[in-house]
Design a protein around this motif. Sequence first.
Motif, mmCIF file in Angstrom:
data_model
loop_
_atom_site.group_PDB
_atom_site.id
_atom_site.type_symbol
_atom_site.label_atom_id
_atom_site.label_comp_id
_atom_site.label_asym_id
_atom_site.label_seq_id
_atom_site.Cartn_x
_atom_site.Cartn_y
_atom_site.Cartn_z
ATOM 1 N N ASP A 22 0.826 -1.206 0.000
ATOM 2 C CA ASP A 22 0.000 0.000 0.000
ATOM 3 C C ASP A 22 0.864 1.261 0.000
ATOM 4 O O ASP A 22 0.549 2.238 -0.679
ATOM 5 C CB ASP A 22 -0.943 0.004 1.205
ATOM 6 N N LEU A 23 1.944 1.224 0.758
ATOM 7 C CA LEU A 23 2.865 2.360 0.757
ATOM 8 C C LEU A 23 3.481 2.533 -0.630
ATOM 9 O O LEU A 23 3.625 3.652 -1.129
ATOM 10 C CB LEU A 23 3.958 2.183 1.817
ATOM 11 N N ALA A 24 3.809 1.431 -1.284
ATOM 12 C CA ALA A 24 4.353 1.497 -2.637
ATOM 13 C C ALA A 24 3.345 2.137 -3.589
ATOM 14 O O ALA A 24 3.722 2.985 -4.416
ATOM 15 C CB ALA A 24 4.739 0.106 -3.122
ATOM 16 N N ASP A 25 2.083 1.759 -3.474
ATOM 17 C CA ASP A 25 1.051 2.369 -4.316
ATOM 18 C C ASP A 25 1.006 3.879 -4.104
ATOM 19 O O ASP A 25 0.939 4.651 -5.065
ATOM 20 C CB ASP A 25 -0.329 1.774 -4.015
ATOM 21 N N LEU A 26 1.038 4.294 -2.849
ATOM 22 C CA LEU A 26 1.018 5.720 -2.534
ATOM 23 C C LEU A 26 2.234 6.428 -3.133
ATOM 24 O O LEU A 26 2.106 7.475 -3.770
ATOM 25 C CB LEU A 26 0.979 5.925 -1.015
ATOM 26 N N LEU A 27 3.414 5.849 -2.939
ATOM 27 C CA LEU A 27 4.638 6.476 -3.431
ATOM 28 C C LEU A 27 4.645 6.604 -4.953
ATOM 29 O O LEU A 27 5.229 7.546 -5.493
ATOM 30 C CB LEU A 27 5.864 5.687 -2.958
ATOM 31 N N GLN A 28 4.002 5.695 -5.628
ATOM 32 C CA GLN A 28 3.961 5.745 -7.090
ATOM 33 C C GLN A 28 2.945 6.762 -7.601
ATOM 34 O O GLN A 28 3.021 7.180 -8.755
ATOM 35 C CB GLN A 28 3.678 4.356 -7.662
ATOM 36 N N LEU A 29 2.017 7.173 -6.753
ATOM 37 C CA LEU A 29 0.995 8.135 -7.158
ATOM 38 C C LEU A 29 1.467 9.585 -7.051
ATOM 39 O O LEU A 29 0.872 10.463 -7.666
ATOM 40 C CB LEU A 29 -0.270 7.960 -6.304
ATOM 41 N N VAL A 30 2.506 9.828 -6.275
ATOM 42 C CA VAL A 30 2.970 11.202 -6.054
ATOM 43 C C VAL A 30 4.227 11.465 -6.872
ATOM 44 O O VAL A 30 4.887 10.536 -7.343
ATOM 45 C CB VAL A 30 3.208 11.480 -4.553
ATOM 46 N N ASP A 31 4.576 12.738 -7.002
ATOM 47 C CA ASP A 31 5.762 13.082 -7.779
ATOM 48 C C ASP A 31 7.037 12.859 -6.959
ATOM 49 O O ASP A 31 6.988 12.532 -5.770
ATOM 50 C CB ASP A 31 5.678 14.518 -8.307
ATOM 51 N N HIS A 32 8.171 13.036 -7.619
ATOM 52 C CA HIS A 32 9.481 12.771 -7.022
ATOM 53 C C HIS A 32 9.666 13.521 -5.698
ATOM 54 O O HIS A 32 10.085 12.936 -4.699
ATOM 55 C CB HIS A 32 10.586 13.152 -8.011
ATOM 56 N N GLU A 33 9.360 14.802 -5.696
ATOM 57 C CA GLU A 33 9.573 15.625 -4.495
ATOM 58 C C GLU A 33 8.724 15.126 -3.329
ATOM 59 O O GLU A 33 9.213 15.001 -2.201
ATOM 60 C CB GLU A 33 9.243 17.080 -4.817
ATOM 61 N N ASP A 34 7.460 14.839 -3.586
ATOM 62 C CA ASP A 34 6.582 14.332 -2.524
ATOM 63 C C ASP A 34 7.006 12.940 -2.059
ATOM 64 O O ASP A 34 6.933 12.623 -0.873
ATOM 65 C CB ASP A 34 5.127 14.307 -2.987
ATOM 66 N N ARG A 35 7.469 12.135 -3.005
ATOM 67 C CA ARG A 35 7.959 10.788 -2.668
ATOM 68 C C ARG A 35 9.125 10.897 -1.691
ATOM 69 O O ARG A 35 9.180 10.203 -0.673
ATOM 70 C CB ARG A 35 8.371 10.087 -3.959
ATOM 71 N N GLN A 36 10.058 11.788 -1.997
ATOM 72 C CA GLN A 36 11.217 11.979 -1.129
ATOM 73 C C GLN A 36 10.792 12.481 0.245
ATOM 74 O O GLN A 36 11.315 12.060 1.271
ATOM 75 C CB GLN A 36 12.207 12.962 -1.765
ATOM 76 N N PHE A 37 9.818 13.391 0.261
ATOM 77 C CA PHE A 37 9.346 13.945 1.525
ATOM 78 C C PHE A 37 8.739 12.849 2.398
ATOM 79 O O PHE A 37 9.004 12.768 3.598
ATOM 80 C CB PHE A 37 8.330 15.062 1.279
#
Length: 80
Positions: A22-37
């Motif tokens: 589920d965390l992977a799904d979330l991380l793939q939905l956001v852009d690079h900057e948000d993913r890093q955050f």
Amino acid sequence: MRWRRTTEALVAAPCAPLHPADLADLLQLVDHEDRQFIVNALGPAFDPDTLPYLDDGVREELFDSLVRGREQAHLRAGDG
């Protein structure tokens, strides 16, 4: 930056208990900057079991970022 720590805590709280898929799904939905955050906000609570659930490009991006972050932390620790 107190506001940043507060924001990180608000992001980490609902993300930390997520199943790695589920965390992977979330991380793939956001852009690079948000993913890093999100990953930085989770800190040590980031589950490396999340990585296999990510698409190859996102996984490589996060892995490279995690490696760089650890290297920088080791360098800062050595300077002190």
